[in-house]
Motif scaffolding. Structure first.
Motif, PDB file in Angstrom:
ATOM      1  N   ASP A 167       0.831  -1.206   0.000  1.00 53.70           N
ATOM      2  CA  ASP A 167       0.000   0.000   0.000  1.00 53.70           C
ATOM      3  C   ASP A 167       0.866   1.256   0.000  1.00 53.70           C
ATOM      4  N   ILE A 168       1.998   1.198   0.709  1.00 53.07           N
ATOM      5  CA  ILE A 168       2.917   2.335   0.746  1.00 53.07           C
ATOM      6  C   ILE A 168       3.521   2.570  -0.627  1.00 53.07           C
ATOM      7  N   TYR A 169       3.939   1.473  -1.276  1.00 57.48           N
ATOM      8  CA  TYR A 169       4.510   1.600  -2.620  1.00 57.48           C
ATOM      9  C   TYR A 169       3.491   2.209  -3.583  1.00 57.48           C
ATOM     10  N   ARG A 170       2.257   1.817  -3.468  1.00 57.46           N
ATOM     11  CA  ARG A 170       1.197   2.337  -4.352  1.00 57.46           C
ATOM     12  C   ARG A 170       0.925   3.812  -4.081  1.00 57.46           C
ATOM     13  N   ALA A 171       1.187   4.237  -2.852  1.00 56.61           N
ATOM     14  CA  ALA A 171       0.897   5.626  -2.478  1.00 56.61           C
ATOM     15  C   ALA A 171       2.064   6.585  -2.769  1.00 56.61           C
ATOM     16  N   LEU A 172       3.221   6.063  -3.178  1.00 58.26           N
ATOM     17  CA  LEU A 172       4.398   6.918  -3.363  1.00 58.26           C
ATOM     18  C   LEU A 172       4.164   8.021  -4.392  1.00 58.26           C
ATOM     19  N   THR A 173       3.418   7.726  -5.452  1.00 62.70           N
ATOM     20  CA  THR A 173       3.143   8.736  -6.473  1.00 62.70           C
ATOM     21  C   THR A 173       2.347   9.892  -5.885  1.00 62.70           C
ATOM     22  N   VAL A 174       1.352   9.576  -5.065  1.00 65.36           N
ATOM     23  CA  VAL A 174       0.542  10.618  -4.422  1.00 65.36           C
ATOM     24  C   VAL A 174       1.395  11.435  -3.457  1.00 65.36           C
ATOM     25  N   LEU A 175       2.229  10.746  -2.680  1.00 60.28           N
ATOM     26  CA  LEU A 175       3.105  11.446  -1.731  1.00 60.28           C
ATOM     27  C   LEU A 175       4.056  12.383  -2.467  1.00 60.28           C
ATOM     28  N   GLU A 192       3.528  13.865  -5.382  1.00 62.71           N
ATOM     29  CA  GLU A 192       2.766  15.003  -5.904  1.00 62.71           C
ATOM     30  C   GLU A 192       2.433  16.007  -4.807  1.00 62.71           C
ATOM     31  N   GLU A 193       2.263  15.522  -3.584  1.00 62.63           N
ATOM     32  CA  GLU A 193       1.901  16.398  -2.465  1.00 62.63           C
ATOM     33  C   GLU A 193       3.107  16.722  -1.579  1.00 62.63           C
ATOM     34  N   SER A 194       4.310  16.495  -2.078  1.00 66.00           N
ATOM     35  CA  SER A 194       5.526  16.668  -1.278  1.00 66.00           C
ATOM     36  C   SER A 194       5.648  18.078  -0.698  1.00 66.00           C
ATOM     37  N   ASP A 195       5.429  19.097  -1.525  1.00 66.42           N
ATOM     38  CA  ASP A 195       5.570  20.482  -1.046  1.00 66.42           C
ATOM     39  C   ASP A 195       4.568  20.785   0.065  1.00 66.42           C
ATOM     40  N   TYR A 196       3.318  20.324  -0.102  1.00 73.44           N
ATOM     41  CA  TYR A 196       2.291  20.554   0.920  1.00 73.44           C
ATOM     42  C   TYR A 196       2.650  19.831   2.221  1.00 73.44           C
ATOM     43  N   ILE A 197       3.121  18.595   2.103  1.00 69.29           N
ATOM     44  CA  ILE A 197       3.490  17.812   3.288  1.00 69.29           C
ATOM     45  C   ILE A 197       4.628  18.493   4.043  1.00 69.29           C
ATOM     46  N   GLN A 198       5.617  18.980   3.310  1.00 71.97           N
ATOM     47  CA  GLN A 198       6.760  19.650   3.946  1.00 71.97           C
ATOM     48  C   GLN A 198       6.322  20.922   4.667  1.00 71.97           C
ATOM     49  N   ALA A 199       5.450  21.709   4.008  1.00 75.88           N
ATOM     50  CA  ALA A 199       4.983  22.953   4.610  1.00 75.88           C
ATOM     51  C   ALA A 199       4.181  22.682   5.882  1.00 75.88           C
ATOM     52  N   GLU A 200       3.302  21.671   5.854  1.00 75.25           N
ATOM     53  CA  GLU A 200       2.505  21.329   7.031  1.00 75.25           C
ATOM     54  C   GLU A 200       3.382  20.769   8.150  1.00 75.25           C
ATOM     55  N   LEU A 201       4.377  19.987   7.789  1.00 75.56           N
ATOM     56  CA  LEU A 201       5.303  19.441   8.776  1.00 75.56           C
ATOM     57  C   LEU A 201       6.046  20.571   9.481  1.00 75.56           C
ATOM     58  N   TYR A 202       6.447  21.568   8.704  1.00 76.81           N
ATOM     59  CA  TYR A 202       7.127  22.728   9.292  1.00 76.81           C
ATOM     60  C   TYR A 202       6.215  23.463  10.263  1.00 76.81           C
ATOM     61  N   ARG A 203       4.978  23.733   9.830  1.00 78.88           N
ATOM     62  CA  ARG A 203       4.050  24.492  10.686  1.00 78.88           C
ATOM     63  C   ARG A 203       3.734  23.733  11.976  1.00 78.88           C
ATOM     64  N   ASN A 204       3.510  22.436  11.874  1.00 83.75           N
ATOM     65  CA  ASN A 204       3.165  21.657  13.065  1.00 83.75           C
ATOM     66  C   ASN A 204       4.366  21.402  13.968  1.00 83.75           C
ATOM     67  N   SER A 205       5.571  21.349  13.393  1.00 86.92           N
ATOM     68  CA  SER A 205       6.762  21.132  14.221  1.00 86.92           C
ATOM     69  C   SER A 205       7.035  22.311  15.141  1.00 86.92           C
ATOM     70  N   ASN A 206       6.503  23.493  14.773  1.00 87.21           N
ATOM     71  CA  ASN A 206       6.682  24.666  15.616  1.00 87.21           C
ATOM     72  C   ASN A 206       6.002  24.517  16.969  1.00 87.21           C
ATOM     73  N   TYR A 207       4.965  23.653  17.051  1.00 88.39           N
ATOM     74  CA  TYR A 207       4.300  23.426  18.330  1.00 88.39           C
ATOM     75  C   TYR A 207       5.175  22.612  19.275  1.00 88.39           C
ATOM     76  N   ILE A 208       6.084  21.820  18.698  1.00 85.21           N
ATOM     77  CA  ILE A 208       6.974  20.980  19.508  1.00 85.21           C
ATOM     78  C   ILE A 208       8.278  21.698  19.802  1.00 85.21           C
ATOM     79  N   HIS A 209       8.829  22.334  18.786  1.00 86.89           N
ATOM     80  CA  HIS A 209      10.107  23.047  18.935  1.00 86.89           C
ATOM     81  C   HIS A 209      10.065  24.276  18.034  1.00 86.89           C
ATOM     82  N   LYS A 210      10.175  25.456  18.626  1.00 90.26           N
ATOM     83  CA  LYS A 210      10.123  26.690  17.853  1.00 90.26           C
ATOM     84  C   LYS A 210      11.264  26.718  16.855  1.00 90.26           C
ATOM     85  N   ARG A 211      10.928  26.759  15.565  1.00 84.20           N
ATOM     86  CA  ARG A 211      11.942  26.695  14.514  1.00 84.20           C
ATOM     87  C   ARG A 211      12.672  28.027  14.376  1.00 84.20           C
ATOM     88  N   ASN A 212      13.989  27.930  14.301  1.00 84.35           N
ATOM     89  CA  ASN A 212      14.833  29.119  14.152  1.00 84.35           C
ATOM     90  C   ASN A 212      15.189  29.286  12.677  1.00 84.35           C
TER      91      ASN A 212
END
Length: 265
Positions: free
Chosen positions: A17-25, A27-47
């Motif tokens: 299932d992961i292999y089948r989802a790699l194409t979708v991941l 295509e959405e790489s930029d969105y995933i990275q941006a959301e990861l950055y925003r949510n990581s700020n709740y755990i550790h304030k990004r400098n």
């Protein structure tokens, strides 16, 4: 996927299932990275006041080009097609954003689009861009003189103009970090632990490629000793490369090869 099976709530999906989802991941790489950055700020304030950028590439064990896997300059000097990757890292050393590009593309050209993506998706508009000289072209430096941004790029002494290089190599006009007192490096007692572990610097105004820059020259007694030991080891290795007839066993292949100390007569 393997790690998830060590958690209390194990996944119900399978590896295929992961292999089948790699194409979708992808295509959405930029969105995933941006959301990861925003949510990581709740755990550790990004400098993000300082951002480091560098590129590398990955080879594929194939003989022909395919997609973004193109023939280019391989970091490992392999003859296989490669894909390049550029990575931004924040001031604390945490990855911020990555981007992929065809293996035959010049690394210098990857920064502009990637940096605009960081500015727009991550709302990081003001920062100090840091990289090595390989990613410090005139266009890349000009890009980081606008919008409240600045840059720090490594500079090769060998490529400086003669008069500027002489000023940079002069032992005078140095200052210890945190002090405004000028000192001469020849007056330092490097046997003193405090002196040995300190860093000294000087600033030299420098005009290059229509840019008014400041050349920051640093000196560390501790780092000098470290480099001296490396150089001595390389000299010893170079001596072992000399045959009984006085000729080198091999030719110099790269700038750090010990064979650079040898010359054919």
């Amino acid at each position: 996927f393997k790690y998830c099976h060590s958690l209390l709530e194990q996944p119900t999906y399978h590896l295929h299932d992961i292999y089948r989802a790699l194409t979708v991941l992808a295509e959405e790489s930029d969105y995933i990275q941006a959301e990861l950055y925003r949510n990581s700020n709740y755990i550790h304030k990004r400098n993000t006041r300082v951002l480091y950028y560098d590129c590398t590439n990955y080879y594929f064990e194939i003989e022909q080009e395919r997609g973004d896997a193109k023939y280019g300059k391989n970091k490992e000097n392999r003859p296989n097609p490669i894909v390049g990757m550029g990575l931004f890292m924040d001031a604390d050393g945490f990855p911020l954003s990555f981007d992929l590009f065809p293996g035959n593309q010049n690394e210098q050209l990857t920064l502009k689009d990637h940096e605009h993506k960081v500015i727009n998706d991550f709302q990081c508009s003001q920062f100090v861009y840091c990289s090595d000289s390989g990613l410090g072209s005139k266009k890349n430096r000009l890009l980081n003189t606008t919008g409240g941004r600045a840059y720090v790029i490594t500079q090769s002494l060998k490529k400086l103009k003669k008069d500027v290089r002489e000023i940079a190599l002069s032992t005078s006009q140095y200052r210890k970090i945190g002090s405004n007192k000028f000192i001469d490096l020849n007056d330092l007692d490097e046997e003193d632990p405090e002196v040995f572990n300190s860093i000294y610097y000087k600033e030299v105004p420098y005009d290059s490629n229509e840019l008014s820059e400041t050349l920051i020259v640093t000196y560390s007694p501790k780092y000098r000793k470290y480099q001296a030991s490396i150089r001595q080891n390389q000299i010893q290795r170079a001596q072992k490369m000399i045959t009984d007839s006085g000729k080198p066993k091999k030719n110099r292949k790269n700038p750090n090869d010990p064979a650079r100390f040898l010359k054919k007569q």
